[in-house]
Design a protein around this motif. Structure first.
Motif, PDB file in Angstrom:
ATOM      1  N   ILE A   1     -24.108 -10.786  -5.467  1.00 57.52           N
ATOM      2  CA  ILE A   1     -24.980 -11.322  -4.240  1.00 57.52           C
ATOM      3  C   ILE A   1     -25.808  -9.790  -3.905  1.00 57.52           C
ATOM      4  O   ILE A   1     -25.213  -8.701  -4.089  1.00 57.52           O
ATOM      5  CB  ILE A   1     -23.957 -11.393  -3.128  1.00 57.52           C
ATOM      6  CG1 ILE A   1     -25.011 -12.033  -1.784  1.00 57.52           C
ATOM      7  CG2 ILE A   1     -23.317 -10.352  -2.572  1.00 57.52           C
ATOM      8  CD1 ILE A   1     -24.140 -12.459  -0.763  1.00 57.52           C
ATOM      9  N   PRO A   2     -27.104  -9.999  -3.506  1.00 58.08           N
ATOM     10  CA  PRO A   2     -27.701  -9.030  -3.400  1.00 58.08           C
ATOM     11  C   PRO A   2     -27.549  -8.266  -1.974  1.00 58.08           C
ATOM     12  O   PRO A   2     -27.210  -8.841  -1.265  1.00 58.08           O
ATOM     13  CB  PRO A   2     -29.271  -9.537  -2.987  1.00 58.08           C
ATOM     14  CG  PRO A   2     -29.166 -10.759  -4.069  1.00 58.08           C
ATOM     15  CD  PRO A   2     -28.208 -11.395  -3.879  1.00 58.08           C
ATOM     16  N   VAL A   3     -27.485  -6.954  -2.221  1.00 61.20           N
ATOM     17  CA  VAL A   3     -26.980  -6.020  -1.096  1.00 61.20           C
ATOM     18  C   VAL A   3     -28.109  -5.232  -0.725  1.00 61.20           C
ATOM     19  O   VAL A   3     -28.471  -4.402  -1.096  1.00 61.20           O
ATOM     20  CB  VAL A   3     -25.702  -5.233  -1.356  1.00 61.20           C
ATOM     21  CG1 VAL A   3     -25.306  -4.322  -0.153  1.00 61.20           C
ATOM     22  CG2 VAL A   3     -24.377  -6.167  -1.764  1.00 61.20           C
ATOM     23  N   ILE A   4     -28.658  -5.471   0.650  1.00 59.35           N
ATOM     24  CA  ILE A   4     -29.839  -4.787   0.982  1.00 59.35           C
ATOM     25  C   ILE A   4     -29.445  -3.776   1.771  1.00 59.35           C
ATOM     26  O   ILE A   4     -28.564  -3.602   2.785  1.00 59.35           O
ATOM     27  CB  ILE A   4     -30.888  -5.663   1.931  1.00 59.35           C
ATOM     28  CG1 ILE A   4     -31.138  -7.180   1.035  1.00 59.35           C
ATOM     29  CG2 ILE A   4     -31.870  -4.956   2.702  1.00 59.35           C
ATOM     30  CD1 ILE A   4     -31.819  -8.128   2.250  1.00 59.35           C
ATOM     31  N   TRP A   5     -30.031  -2.532   1.376  1.00 58.49           N
ATOM     32  CA  TRP A   5     -30.116  -1.314   2.130  1.00 58.49           C
ATOM     33  C   TRP A   5     -31.225  -0.685   2.251  1.00 58.49           C
ATOM     34  O   TRP A   5     -32.089  -0.471   1.276  1.00 58.49           O
ATOM     35  CB  TRP A   5     -29.049  -0.281   1.213  1.00 58.49           C
ATOM     36  CG  TRP A   5     -28.951   1.093   1.898  1.00 58.49           C
ATOM     37  CD1 TRP A   5     -28.681   1.357   3.090  1.00 58.49           C
ATOM     38  CD2 TRP A   5     -29.118   2.242   1.046  1.00 58.49           C
ATOM     39  NE1 TRP A   5     -28.623   2.732   3.242  1.00 58.49           N
ATOM     40  CE2 TRP A   5     -28.992   3.296   1.931  1.00 58.49           C
ATOM     41  CE3 TRP A   5     -29.624   2.505  -0.203  1.00 58.49           C
ATOM     42  CZ2 TRP A   5     -29.336   4.629   1.789  1.00 58.49           C
ATOM     43  CZ3 TRP A   5     -29.787   4.053  -0.423  1.00 58.49           C
ATOM     44  CH2 TRP A   5     -29.551   4.871   0.223  1.00 58.49           C
ATOM     45  N   VAL A   6     -31.552  -0.325   3.646  1.00 61.25           N
ATOM     46  CA  VAL A   6     -32.858   0.317   3.906  1.00 61.25           C
ATOM     47  C   VAL A   6     -32.570   1.723   3.845  1.00 61.25           C
ATOM     48  O   VAL A   6     -31.815   2.314   4.911  1.00 61.25           O
ATOM     49  CB  VAL A   6     -33.219  -0.060   5.420  1.00 61.25           C
ATOM     50  CG1 VAL A   6     -34.416   1.023   5.951  1.00 61.25           C
ATOM     51  CG2 VAL A   6     -33.807  -1.556   5.205  1.00 61.25           C
ATOM     52  N   ASP A   7     -33.102   2.642   3.180  1.00 58.38           N
ATOM     53  CA  ASP A   7     -32.888   4.069   3.213  1.00 58.38           C
ATOM     54  C   ASP A   7     -34.098   4.798   3.845  1.00 58.38           C
ATOM     55  O   ASP A   7     -35.036   4.919   3.280  1.00 58.38           O
ATOM     56  CB  ASP A   7     -32.937   4.594   1.534  1.00 58.38           C
ATOM     57  CG  ASP A   7     -32.626   6.322   1.528  1.00 58.38           C
ATOM     58  OD1 ASP A   7     -32.511   6.706   2.568  1.00 58.38           O
ATOM     59  OD2 ASP A   7     -32.951   6.511   0.197  1.00 58.38           O
ATOM     60  N   HIS A   8     -33.623   4.855   5.116  1.00 58.94           N
ATOM     61  CA  HIS A   8     -34.738   5.316   5.941  1.00 58.94           C
ATOM     62  C   HIS A   8     -34.998   6.773   5.722  1.00 58.94           C
ATOM     63  O   HIS A   8     -36.091   7.512   6.261  1.00 58.94           O
ATOM     64  CB  HIS A   8     -34.428   5.184   7.293  1.00 58.94           C
ATOM     65  CG  HIS A   8     -32.872   5.631   7.746  1.00 58.94           C
ATOM     66  ND1 HIS A   8     -32.238   6.783   7.465  1.00 58.94           N
ATOM     67  CD2 HIS A   8     -31.986   4.678   8.252  1.00 58.94           C
ATOM     68  CE1 HIS A   8     -31.082   6.756   8.032  1.00 58.94           C
ATOM     69  NE2 HIS A   8     -30.757   5.556   8.236  1.00 58.94           N
ATOM     70  N   GLY A   9     -34.200   7.749   5.058  1.00 57.28           N
ATOM     71  CA  GLY A   9     -34.334   8.793   4.650  1.00 57.28           C
ATOM     72  C   GLY A   9     -33.706  10.077   5.360  1.00 57.28           C
ATOM     73  O   GLY A   9     -33.842  11.223   5.221  1.00 57.28           O
ATOM     74  N   TYR A  10     -32.886   9.515   6.471  1.00 56.64           N
ATOM     75  CA  TYR A  10     -32.271  10.490   7.661  1.00 56.64           C
ATOM     76  C   TYR A  10     -30.840  10.454   7.478  1.00 56.64           C
ATOM     77  O   TYR A  10     -29.965  10.944   8.277  1.00 56.64           O
ATOM     78  CB  TYR A  10     -32.834  10.076   8.954  1.00 56.64           C
ATOM     79  CG  TYR A  10     -34.107  10.335   9.222  1.00 56.64           C
ATOM     80  CD1 TYR A  10     -34.627  11.507   9.756  1.00 56.64           C
ATOM     81  CD2 TYR A  10     -35.142   9.411   8.945  1.00 56.64           C
ATOM     82  CE1 TYR A  10     -35.999  11.969   9.931  1.00 56.64           C
ATOM     83  CE2 TYR A  10     -36.628   9.792   9.094  1.00 56.64           C
ATOM     84  CZ  TYR A  10     -36.852  11.036   9.810  1.00 56.64           C
ATOM     85  OH  TYR A  10     -38.186  11.183  10.052  1.00 56.64           O
ATOM     86  N   ASN A  11     -30.082   9.740   6.346  1.00 53.19           N
ATOM     87  CA  ASN A  11     -29.049   9.798   6.052  1.00 53.19           C
ATOM     88  C   ASN A  11     -28.349  11.186   5.703  1.00 53.19           C
ATOM     89  O   ASN A  11     -28.898  12.029   5.556  1.00 53.19           O
ATOM     90  CB  ASN A  11     -28.443   8.910   4.781  1.00 53.19           C
ATOM     91  CG  ASN A  11     -28.829   7.396   5.247  1.00 53.19           C
ATOM     92  OD1 ASN A  11     -28.031   6.912   6.112  1.00 53.19           O
ATOM     93  ND2 ASN A  11     -29.786   6.865   4.540  1.00 53.19           N
ATOM     94  N   THR A  12     -26.936  11.412   6.124  1.00 54.61           N
ATOM     95  CA  THR A  12     -26.282  12.757   6.075  1.00 54.61           C
ATOM     96  C   THR A  12     -26.099  12.675   4.328  1.00 54.61           C
ATOM     97  O   THR A  12     -25.987  11.836   3.559  1.00 54.61           O
ATOM     98  CB  THR A  12     -24.925  12.506   6.734  1.00 54.61           C
ATOM     99  OG1 THR A  12     -24.174  11.463   6.262  1.00 54.61           O
ATOM    100  CG2 THR A  12     -25.240  12.263   8.390  1.00 54.61           C
ATOM    101  N   PRO A  13     -25.756  13.938   4.075  1.00 52.49           N
ATOM    102  CA  PRO A  13     -25.646  13.971   2.467  1.00 52.49           C
ATOM    103  C   PRO A  13     -24.101  13.378   2.148  1.00 52.49           C
ATOM    104  O   PRO A  13     -24.057  12.759   0.913  1.00 52.49           O
ATOM    105  CB  PRO A  13     -25.449  15.462   2.493  1.00 52.49           C
ATOM    106  CG  PRO A  13     -26.071  16.229   3.415  1.00 52.49           C
ATOM    107  CD  PRO A  13     -26.094  15.219   4.598  1.00 52.49           C
TER     108      PRO A  13
END
Length: 226
Positions: free
Chosen positions: A74-86
């Motif tokens: 199943i496709p798993v959509i993730w939006v990488d906004h660029g502000y995630n923690t390491p």
């Protein structure tokens, strides 16, 4: 209420189950006391083009484990906004590998570095500037993902105990882009999910930050869009 169960709640159902004219009230009544695995199996049986959305927040791995067992590709959509923690980025790499997720990453058209340079970083909550920020880094890439994948079902891991808005939702609800949102874990409590993560020995993400929410019990906007 646990996540695993038999399938005695699953019975034949008419074709084209998931659409905006569907009788969701009856579905919600039918699955009110069902286990997440029963809801998941029913959904996979009748969905034509389901997708998952995740942000890899704490305990999200339980939902990803549940859904990937039911439909590994199943496709798993993730939006990488660029502000995630390491820590979050490293957690994502591990979970994608261990669960063999079919991850589909969508990023804003403007990078975090670009946004920070032009607009001065994350704006204060409850301001027009923050609304623009949320649309730019999360809502636009999410909408682009939905337009590209064209799902009929959007599976997510929300629960009734997370905030006041979600308490008033249900297992099956109408979502944007013509989808039906399905939340197999909706009736669970946080402790149920914690126990599942522990029992399945799943890796969790303890250092998490969502710049579009700022506070744990706020909505980021995806569930508010029509």
């Amino acid at each position: 209420m646990g996540l695993n169960a038999t399938t005695n709640a699953i019975r034949p159902y008419p074709a084209r189950t998931f659409h905006h004219g569907a009788d969701l009230e009856t579905l919600n009544q039918r699955f009110r006391d069902a286990k997440p695995s029963e809801i998941m199996e029913f959904t996979m049986m009748h969905a034509e083009n389901p997708v998952v959305f995740t942000n890899f927040r704490p305990l999200a791995v339980a939902f990803l484990h549940l859904v990937s067992r039911a439909k590994p590709d199943i496709p798993v959509i993730w939006v990488d906004h660029g502000y995630n923690t390491p820590e979050t980025y490293r957690h994502i790499e591990r979970v994608v590998k261990e669960l063999e997720l079919n991850l589909r990453t969508f990023s804003p058209k403007m990078s975090a570095a670009h946004y920070n340079a032009v607009y001065g970083g994350i704006p204060p909550l409850d301001t027009p500037e923050h609304d623009f920020f949320s649309r730019t880094v999360k809502l636009e890439p999410f909408n682009r993902a939905m337009q590209e994948l064209k799902p009929d079902v959007w599976l997510n891991g929300i629960r009734h105990d997370q905030n006041a808005h979600r308490k008033n939702l249900d297992i099956f609800t109408t979502g944007n882009h013509g989808t039906i949102r399905v939340a197999p874990m909706f009736q669970l409590r946080e402790i149920d999910v914690e126990e599942y993560v522990y029992e399945q020995e799943l890796p969790d993400n303890d250092v998490y930050f969502d710049p579009t929410k700022g506070e744990e019990h706020r909505e980021c906007g995806l569930l508010l869009e029509k």
